[in-house]
Scaffold this active site. Sequence first.
Site, PDB file in Angstrom:
ATOM      1  N   GLY A 153       0.823  -1.201   0.000  1.00  0.00           N
ATOM      2  CA  GLY A 153       0.000   0.000   0.000  1.00  0.00           C
ATOM      3  C   GLY A 153       0.859   1.253   0.000  1.00  0.00           C
ATOM      4  CB  CYS A 154       0.123   4.692  -1.146  1.00  0.00           C
ATOM      5  SG  CYS A 154      -1.550   4.892  -0.525  1.00  0.00           S
ATOM      6  CE1 TYR A 155      -1.550   8.189   4.146  1.00  0.00           C
ATOM      7  CE2 TYR A 155      -3.380   6.677   3.799  1.00  0.00           C
ATOM      8  CZ  TYR A 155      -2.902   7.975   3.933  1.00  0.00           C
ATOM      9  OH  TYR A 155      -3.774   9.038   3.861  1.00  0.00           O
TER      10      TYR A 155
END
EC number: 1.2.1.38
Length: 337
Positions: A153-155
């Site tokens: 995921g990006c986070y």
Amino acid sequence: MLNTFIIGASGYTGAELAKMVQAHPQLALKGLYVSANSLDAGKPISDLHGQLKGIVDLPLQPLADPGSVAQQADIVLLATAHEVSHDLAPTFLAEGCQVFDLSGAFRVKGDEFYTQYYGFSHQHSEWLDQAVYGLAEWNKAEIANAQLIAVPGCYPTASQLALKPLIEAGLIDGNQLPVINAVSGVSGAGRKATMTNSFCEVSLQAYGIFNHRHQPEIASHLGQDVIFTPHLGNFKRGILATITAKLADGVDSEQVAAAMACAYETQGEANAVRLLGEQAANLQSVVNTCFCDIGWKLHGGHIILTSAIDNLLKGASSQAMQCINIRNGFPQLTALV
């Protein structure tokens, strides 16, 4: 040339993937697919994403027969919803395709995680066990031999790239949880308009407090529990994570710098992490690039790290491309810089 197909190609991430695959000297973009009932089916992707005109003008085809696509594919990129990736991936894997899944469907081992955080019961535990987490700078050896790569995921990407070198080097006090505050642009919520992500309605605010699905993803792959709070900001793209952690007794700035350099500057080939030292990371420097910029500063036994990425690139599509490159023996940043 490796025949490459993108499933879920109509969204922001799908458009970025299409541009990268088209630019890659060793990949052949053979098809762009959307769900069978999508209103975008039949349209050229460049009608949806004007920046692709003259670069990628292929039509978005309805995915009516995944098995037929699987028989033609060497590489399949799934830019689809979590449940859709969960259902589709085994079809492509059974035909021997390399599958790069940008959803959360195979990121964390353990069926209870999916029931609690994604709202469905995982039915493919054998593939979940075999999936390799595609944090490119850290899992190169595993990615190079995997058939199913779960792109982070990006986070989690922004957070882990900053914290992992210090945790692996034993420089963090394990008795005090690192605190991650991260803010994302509205493109992270996808292309479909809702009141939640309407640009004029978005105010800088925290959400998912103590229950966001990326917290257990981060903790699982760091091997360290964390406090994670995401925020939504009224800008298009990018993620800035500001991370506070207590250092182990006696740790100084030279040890921190050495751990970062060991992680990212001694790998023998170019990667997508840039170290800033005491300079703070910012979004302007990373938006529309494949890079993660990391800065840090020490004071009073604590460290504050800043980590910035483009959520659609290093947080999704360009990290997937790094994984494709690693898996197939190409230089990591091919088609990215």
